[in-house]
Design an enzyme around this catalytic site. Sequence first.
Site, PDB file in Angstrom:
ATOM      1  N   TYR A 121      34.537  29.833  10.562  1.00  0.00           N
ATOM      2  CA  TYR A 121      34.239  30.739   9.444  1.00  0.00           C
ATOM      3  C   TYR A 121      34.764  32.145   9.669  1.00  0.00           C
ATOM      4  O   TYR A 121      34.525  32.767  10.703  1.00  0.00           O
ATOM      5  CB  TYR A 121      32.722  30.814   9.174  1.00  0.00           C
ATOM      6  CG  TYR A 121      32.365  32.042   8.366  1.00  0.00           C
ATOM      7  CD1 TYR A 121      32.866  32.196   7.063  1.00  0.00           C
ATOM      8  CD2 TYR A 121      31.607  33.076   8.907  1.00  0.00           C
ATOM      9  CE1 TYR A 121      32.599  33.343   6.331  1.00  0.00           C
ATOM     10  CE2 TYR A 121      31.333  34.227   8.175  1.00  0.00           C
ATOM     11  CZ  TYR A 121      31.838  34.351   6.891  1.00  0.00           C
ATOM     12  OH  TYR A 121      31.598  35.485   6.163  1.00  0.00           O
ATOM     13  N   ALA A 151      48.571  -9.058  10.228  1.00  0.00           N
ATOM     14  CA  ALA A 151      48.829  -8.560   8.867  1.00  0.00           C
ATOM     15  C   ALA A 151      48.187  -7.187   8.737  1.00  0.00           C
ATOM     16  O   ALA A 151      47.008  -7.010   9.060  1.00  0.00           O
ATOM     17  CB  ALA A 151      48.271  -9.511   7.828  1.00  0.00           C
ATOM     18  N   ASN A 170      57.076   6.814   0.745  1.00  0.00           N
ATOM     19  CA  ASN A 170      56.678   6.386  -0.625  1.00  0.00           C
ATOM     20  C   ASN A 170      55.759   7.409  -1.275  1.00  0.00           C
ATOM     21  O   ASN A 170      55.802   7.607  -2.478  1.00  0.00           O
ATOM     22  CB  ASN A 170      56.001   5.010  -0.711  1.00  0.00           C
ATOM     23  CG  ASN A 170      55.777   4.329   0.592  1.00  0.00           C
ATOM     24  OD1 ASN A 170      55.604   4.999   1.602  1.00  0.00           O
ATOM     25  ND2 ASN A 170      55.772   3.022   0.585  1.00  0.00           N
ATOM     26  N   CYS A 171      54.934   8.062  -0.436  1.00  0.00           N
ATOM     27  CA  CYS A 171      53.987   9.032  -0.992  1.00  0.00           C
ATOM     28  C   CYS A 171      54.706  10.237  -1.598  1.00  0.00           C
ATOM     29  O   CYS A 171      54.138  10.965  -2.412  1.00  0.00           O
ATOM     30  CB  CYS A 171      53.008   9.490   0.084  1.00  0.00           C
ATOM     31  SG  CYS A 171      52.233   8.105   0.943  1.00  0.00           S
ATOM     32  N   SER A 185      61.401   3.231   6.611  1.00  0.00           N
ATOM     33  CA  SER A 185      60.663   4.435   6.986  1.00  0.00           C
ATOM     34  C   SER A 185      60.812   5.531   5.932  1.00  0.00           C
ATOM     35  O   SER A 185      60.983   6.699   6.264  1.00  0.00           O
ATOM     36  CB  SER A 185      61.196   4.937   8.334  1.00  0.00           C
ATOM     37  OG  SER A 185      60.161   5.494   9.086  1.00  0.00           O
ATOM     38  N   ASP A 245      49.005  -2.557   3.025  1.00  0.00           N
ATOM     39  CA  ASP A 245      48.502  -2.888   1.691  1.00  0.00           C
ATOM     40  C   ASP A 245      48.315  -4.388   1.473  1.00  0.00           C
ATOM     41  O   ASP A 245      47.553  -4.802   0.599  1.00  0.00           O
ATOM     42  CB  ASP A 245      49.493  -2.388   0.624  1.00  0.00           C
ATOM     43  CG  ASP A 245      49.584  -0.870   0.570  1.00  0.00           C
ATOM     44  OD1 ASP A 245      48.871  -0.205   1.343  1.00  0.00           O
ATOM     45  OD2 ASP A 245      50.373  -0.367  -0.250  1.00  0.00           O
TER      46      ASP A 245
HETATM   47  C1  LIG Z   1      54.494   6.334  -5.411  1.00  0.00           C
HETATM   48  C2  LIG Z   1      53.523   6.142  -4.301  1.00  0.00           C
HETATM   49  C3  LIG Z   1      52.757   7.205  -3.862  1.00  0.00           C
HETATM   50  C4  LIG Z   1      51.831   7.024  -2.845  1.00  0.00           C
HETATM   51  N1  LIG Z   1      51.103   8.100  -2.431  1.00  0.00           N
HETATM   52  C5  LIG Z   1      50.229   7.939  -1.418  1.00  0.00           C
HETATM   53  C6  LIG Z   1      49.515   9.045  -0.916  1.00  0.00           C
HETATM   54  O1  LIG Z   1      49.687  10.190  -1.373  1.00  0.00           O
HETATM   55  N2  LIG Z   1      48.627   8.826   0.083  1.00  0.00           N
HETATM   56  C7  LIG Z   1      48.427   7.587   0.619  1.00  0.00           C
HETATM   57  O2  LIG Z   1      47.620   7.446   1.529  1.00  0.00           O
HETATM   58  N3  LIG Z   1      49.111   6.529   0.174  1.00  0.00           N
HETATM   59  C8  LIG Z   1      50.001   6.680  -0.828  1.00  0.00           C
HETATM   60  N4  LIG Z   1      50.715   5.591  -1.263  1.00  0.00           N
HETATM   61  C9  LIG Z   1      50.445   4.284  -0.668  1.00  0.00           C
HETATM   62  C10 LIG Z   1      51.166   4.098   0.645  1.00  0.00           C
HETATM   63  O3  LIG Z   1      52.518   4.377   0.477  1.00  0.00           O
HETATM   64  C11 LIG Z   1      50.963   2.665   1.111  1.00  0.00           C
HETATM   65  O4  LIG Z   1      49.604   2.438   1.285  1.00  0.00           O
HETATM   66  C12 LIG Z   1      51.668   2.370   2.414  1.00  0.00           C
HETATM   67  O5  LIG Z   1      53.039   2.647   2.321  1.00  0.00           O
HETATM   68  C13 LIG Z   1      51.452   0.907   2.774  1.00  0.00           C
HETATM   69  O6  LIG Z   1      52.178   0.576   3.897  1.00  0.00           O
HETATM   70  P1  LIG Z   1      52.710  -0.911   4.102  1.00  0.00           P
HETATM   71  O7  LIG Z   1      53.409  -0.925   5.410  1.00  0.00           O
HETATM   72  O8  LIG Z   1      51.602  -1.846   3.858  1.00  0.00           O
HETATM   73  O9  LIG Z   1      53.714  -1.137   2.908  1.00  0.00           O
HETATM   74  P2  LIG Z   1      54.986  -0.307   2.465  1.00  0.00           P
HETATM   75  O10 LIG Z   1      54.981   1.026   3.081  1.00  0.00           O
HETATM   76  O11 LIG Z   1      55.050  -0.404   0.989  1.00  0.00           O
HETATM   77  O12 LIG Z   1      56.177  -1.135   3.089  1.00  0.00           O
HETATM   78  C14 LIG Z   1      56.384  -2.468   2.788  1.00  0.00           C
HETATM   79  C15 LIG Z   1      57.864  -2.777   2.883  1.00  0.00           C
HETATM   80  O13 LIG Z   1      58.010  -4.161   3.080  1.00  0.00           O
HETATM   81  C16 LIG Z   1      59.172  -4.584   2.428  1.00  0.00           C
HETATM   82  N5  LIG Z   1      59.065  -6.040   2.241  1.00  0.00           N
HETATM   83  C17 LIG Z   1      58.187  -6.710   1.456  1.00  0.00           C
HETATM   84  N6  LIG Z   1      58.374  -8.040   1.569  1.00  0.00           N
HETATM   85  C18 LIG Z   1      59.378  -8.207   2.443  1.00  0.00           C
HETATM   86  C19 LIG Z   1      60.034  -9.363   2.964  1.00  0.00           C
HETATM   87  N7  LIG Z   1      59.646 -10.574   2.622  1.00  0.00           N
HETATM   88  N8  LIG Z   1      61.042  -9.188   3.835  1.00  0.00           N
HETATM   89  C20 LIG Z   1      61.437  -7.938   4.202  1.00  0.00           C
HETATM   90  N9  LIG Z   1      60.853  -6.826   3.732  1.00  0.00           N
HETATM   91  C21 LIG Z   1      59.833  -6.951   2.871  1.00  0.00           C
HETATM   92  C22 LIG Z   1      59.170  -3.791   1.154  1.00  0.00           C
HETATM   93  O14 LIG Z   1      60.465  -3.680   0.624  1.00  0.00           O
HETATM   94  C23 LIG Z   1      58.605  -2.453   1.599  1.00  0.00           C
HETATM   95  O15 LIG Z   1      59.630  -1.513   1.843  1.00  0.00           O
HETATM   96  C24 LIG Z   1      51.670   5.748  -2.261  1.00  0.00           C
HETATM   97  C25 LIG Z   1      52.443   4.676  -2.696  1.00  0.00           C
HETATM   98  C26 LIG Z   1      53.369   4.873  -3.687  1.00  0.00           C
HETATM   99  C27 LIG Z   1      54.210   3.713  -4.125  1.00  0.00           C
END
Ligand SMILES: Cc1cc2nc3c(=O)[nH]c(=O)nc-3n(C[C@H](O)[C@H](O)[C@H](O)COP(=O)(O)OP(=O)(O)OC[C@H]3O[C@@H](n4cnc5c(N)ncnc54)[C@H](O)[C@@H]3O)c2cc1C
Length: 549
Positions: free
Chosen positions: A424, A278, A46-47, A43, A281
């Site tokens: 407004y 699923a 990342n953003c 939790s 991302d």
């Molecule tokens: C630097 C950065 C800035 C960003 N800024 C923005 C923003 O301003 N606005 C916006 O909308 N989006 C932003 N994003 C994108 C946003 O963070 C992602 O779209 C979002 O976090 C995706 O959610 P998720 O649950 O798919 O993956 P994530 O939040 O990335 O979580 C996936 C997690 O799964 C874990 N994982 C992977 N494989 C396994 C496994 N086999 N077993 C156990 N754990 C595993 C990883 O370690 C990771 O922690 C940004 C991303 C980054 C990296």
Amino acid sequence: MSKSIKQTVIVGGVAGGMSAATRLRRLDPHASIIVLEKSSYVSYANCGLPYYIGGVISAKQDLLLQTPESLHARFALDVRVRNEAIAIDRERKVVTVRDIESGSEYELNYDNLILSPGAQPIVPPLPGIDRALTLRTVEDVTRIVDAISANPENVVVIGGGFIGVETAENLRHRGINTTIVEALDQVLAPLDPEMSISVADELRKHGVNLLLGAKVVALHDNGVELADGRTIPADLVILAIGVRPDVSLAKMAGLEIGTRGGITTNLNNQSSDPSIYAIGDAAEKVDALDGEATLVPLANIANRHGRVVADHIMGRPIREVKTIGTAIVKVFDLTIATTGWNEKRLKAAGRHYQIIHSHPGSHAGYYPGAKSMALKLIMDPETNLILGAQGVGPDGVDKRIDVIATSMRAGLTAPELADLELAYAPPFGSAKDPINMLGYMAENVATGLTKTLQWHEIDERLADGAILLDVRSKGEFSRGHIPGALNISVDNLRERLSEIPKGELLIYCQVGQRGHTATLLLREYGFSATNLDGGYQTWVHSPAGNTKS
Ligand SMILES: Cc1cc2nc3c(=O)[nH]c(=O)nc-3n(C[C@H](O)[C@H](O)[C@H](O)COP(=O)(O)OP(=O)(O)OC[C@H]3O[C@@H](n4cnc5c(N)ncnc54)[C@H](O)[C@@H]3O)c2cc1C
């Protein structure tokens, strides 16, 4: 585990995964919910990571929204960090997990499995690429901040996308010499070129050395080598050229991978195996405009789908969530936001579209502090539905793009933007808000009242014998105009009609509004007149008018 208690295993403990876990718990106090997270943190924001690089967010703790302990206390979740899901046996409904600390492996049964493993930074196979750092996790940002504490003189960021520009801005906050190397001839690919040039200007204004159309071919100890032979000095290289869905586990499990490289899902977010969901991302979504598979690596839809999946597991009614991909980014003093499709994508898909550019003030001009922004609205000429929008400016862009995104979701047409009753008062907007103005313009275009042309059509029309007429004041004209233009102010048009050549007239003013008035007037007097959409302001920031990039 008791027979009646269902067990849900969630892979990935951040945006999508944790939204699913907490919603599921709220809906079912008895369910067994196990979250597997291979990194050391769950939790996390990342953003927010780029802002930790710059020290804007100064405490790492502020990036950590929850801990396994806090999640257990409030939601009775079994959150296992440093535990990686390494295999799925779909027949037995079992996940194999590796405990990264101990190296031991164990199995978990599931009734439902939710995959939210996110995306992986794209790492091209270039010589020396190992020295580049990427930014995805808290561990990644810690590595970057550690490298920065060694006081690098020069940092190169490869990639001028959202993460690249945010990282560059934050490096400049630290006073570090920063170069962005971008292979395309613009930054922020979701923008069309005439919207991106002011972003490039903003980066340069704040001391970022921006190299566009520059391809990295190798990384050396002292710098980054470009295809044109130059070497850009770099003590530290950060790679941010995009992400690809992390489908390794899904692939191994034999789940279907789609045409865009993400896990195939239906509108319930189920993969090709209905007991495996699923989200985020890693998963393909359904594009709201064409119904095709698409990737939207953004936090909003990951969180939204997490919640929807929990509802679906619990048998609650859900609304299918298609995506329009709304995004926003800050680049120094500018806000850049987009929603829906851009012109490049529509053109490549062979779709018909109508463009409207405007340059309204963020609020009433007579109230102090109003700032001009650039808006671009794209509509379907047959249905008038909104296909997309982009905004760039120092203030007020976020709310305009959010209103357009909301209107798209509601199925409003572009002319219907005129009907929105928006809040407004002078410090906040205008009685005719920029959104309403886009609606008025769309109505004029849709009903054929206005004929417009775009910045990239001027040269061809001039070659065909058209005449450019600048209807701004003499002073404005003398400060810069489109080459070859005649100048007669809109206020003097009536008395100077005899000076205006016959033939096709291409009318322009500063932003398109006086040009619209002049165009209608001249057409009343029998001239063939077309207004330049967005006026001089759009042209001068387009590749046609911009000579700096
Ligand atoms: C630097 C950065 C800035 C960003 N800024 C923005 C923003 O301003 N606005 C916006 O909308 N989006 C932003 N994003 C994108 C946003 O963070 C992602 O779209 C979002 O976090 C995706 O959610 P998720 O649950 O798919 O993956 P994530 O939040 O990335 O979580 C996936 C997690 O799964 C874990 N994982 C992977 N494989 C396994 C496994 N086999 N077993 C156990 N754990 C595993 C990883 O370690 C990771 O922690 C940004 C991303 C980054 C990296």
